[in-house]
Enzyme design. Structure first.
Site, mmCIF file in Angstrom:
data_model
loop_
_atom_site.group_PDB
_atom_site.id
_atom_site.type_symbol
_atom_site.label_atom_id
_atom_site.label_comp_id
_atom_site.label_asym_id
_atom_site.label_seq_id
_atom_site.Cartn_x
_atom_site.Cartn_y
_atom_site.Cartn_z
ATOM 1 N N PRO A 2 0.830 -1.223 0.000
ATOM 2 C CG PRO A 2 -0.660 -1.515 1.762
ATOM 3 C CD PRO A 2 0.664 -1.977 1.238
ATOM 4 C CD GLU A 3 5.058 2.224 -2.408
ATOM 5 O OE1 GLU A 3 5.402 3.294 -2.943
ATOM 6 O OE2 GLU A 3 5.762 1.208 -2.401
ATOM 7 C CE LYS A 51 3.529 5.897 2.798
ATOM 8 N NZ LYS A 51 4.628 4.916 2.882
ATOM 9 C CG ASN A 169 11.059 0.304 0.469
ATOM 10 O OD1 ASN A 169 11.693 1.355 0.531
ATOM 11 N ND2 ASN A 169 11.494 -0.822 0.981
ATOM 12 N NE ARG A 250 10.740 0.213 4.701
ATOM 13 C CZ ARG A 250 9.826 1.110 4.314
ATOM 14 N NH1 ARG A 250 9.694 2.255 4.938
ATOM 15 N NH2 ARG A 250 9.036 0.853 3.288
#
Ligand code: ZN
Length: 279
Positions: A2-3, A51, A169, A250
């Site tokens: 989910p972005e 978001k 990401n 990350r």
């Protein structure tokens, strides 16, 4: 993943199902909101902010409340027909169920679920930078916010939602690849920040209205990204194996040849870029 685009699509789906409708059922399954009851409240609109998801409601007495939720890595909202089977996820992940006469919206594994006066939304989303998919999108302002901390890495700066809101990401990896910039490049060494955020905005905007995230133009499985999720696979431009490493906890994906470390790179080796627009 989910972005910003996924959240935008989710907000639109919820708006289509609930917007303008009165709730006839309300079931919160988290302790903090166990006593909340939104029956007889009308859903005015569902919008995304970066978001974050904001479901704005109006009560029978005219009070305004906002139900805030965040999908993080694994949350989802699904809409079903009344009486339909809720098949998307296991029932124990359900955090809230809101129903109208025509639809049931089920929120799975939602994060930061909160009900607050609409006038106080800024306490949850006021820190966000320009929203890549919002009506307030402003590439110049996003670039200014990025440039304010020139020594940090460009990857961490683009993920910092205070600079611009909506990148996760996947779009980070793809944007940096397309601009030929290593994730470890200090912000101050990136030649055209406004051009970079404008590209990121275009990548997200292209996926509005569909659930498949593609940055390559192909929707075929295995062809949707240049570097994200492609560790060891050949770069689509130069054939060099795509690398993966951790940065600040990350995962990063990049092509070491197309995105060389900034220190090993002479200024005149950089690809031609638009000059920074003076504002
Ligand atoms: Zn390459």
């Amino acid at each position: 993943m989910p972005e910003g685009d996924t959240v935008w699509n989710t907000a639109r789906t919820l708006h289509g199902a609930l917007g303008g409708e009165q709730l006839v059922s309300s079931d919160f399954r988290i302790p903090q909101l166990a006593t909340a009851d939104l029956r007889a409240w009308t859903v005015r609109e569902s919008v995304s902010r970066g978001k974050h998801l904001l479901l704005r409601l109006e009560g029978p007495a005219g009070d305004r409340l906002t139900l805030h939720s965040h999908l993080r890595m694994d949350g989802a909202w699904r809409v079903y027909a009344p009486g339909g089977r809720w098949a998307a996820r296991p029932a124990h992940l359900i955090r809230v169920v809101l129903g109208t006469d025509a639809a049931v919206a089920v929120g799975y594994h939602l994060h930061d679920l909160a009900l607050l006066p609409t006038a106080e939304e800024d306490s949850l989303v006021g820190h966000l930078g320009p929203d890549l998919l919002g009506p307030d999108w402003d590439a110049g302002e996003a670039a200014r916010r990025l440039a304010a901390r020139p020594t940090g890495s460009i990857a961490e700066a683009l993920l910092d939602q205070r600079n611009l809101a909506g990148i996760g990401n996947l779009y980070l990896a793809e944007t940096l690849f397309l601009r030929g910039v290593s994730p470890w490049t200090p912000v101050g060494r990136v030649a055209d920040l406004a051009g970079m955020v404008t590209l990121a905005q275009r990548l997200l905007a292209a996926n509005r209205g569909r659930w498949t995230q593609s940055t390559t133009g192909s929707l075929r499985k295995g062809e949707t990204t240049y570097v994200y999720g492609r560790r060891g696979a050949p770069c689509r431009r130069c054939g060099t194996p795509i690398r993966m490493a951790k940065q600040a906890g990350r995962v990063r994906y990049w092509c070491p040849r197309c995105q060389p470390a900034s220190d090993n790179r002479r200024l005149d080796d950089r690809p031609a870029e638009q000059p920074h627009r003076q504002l």
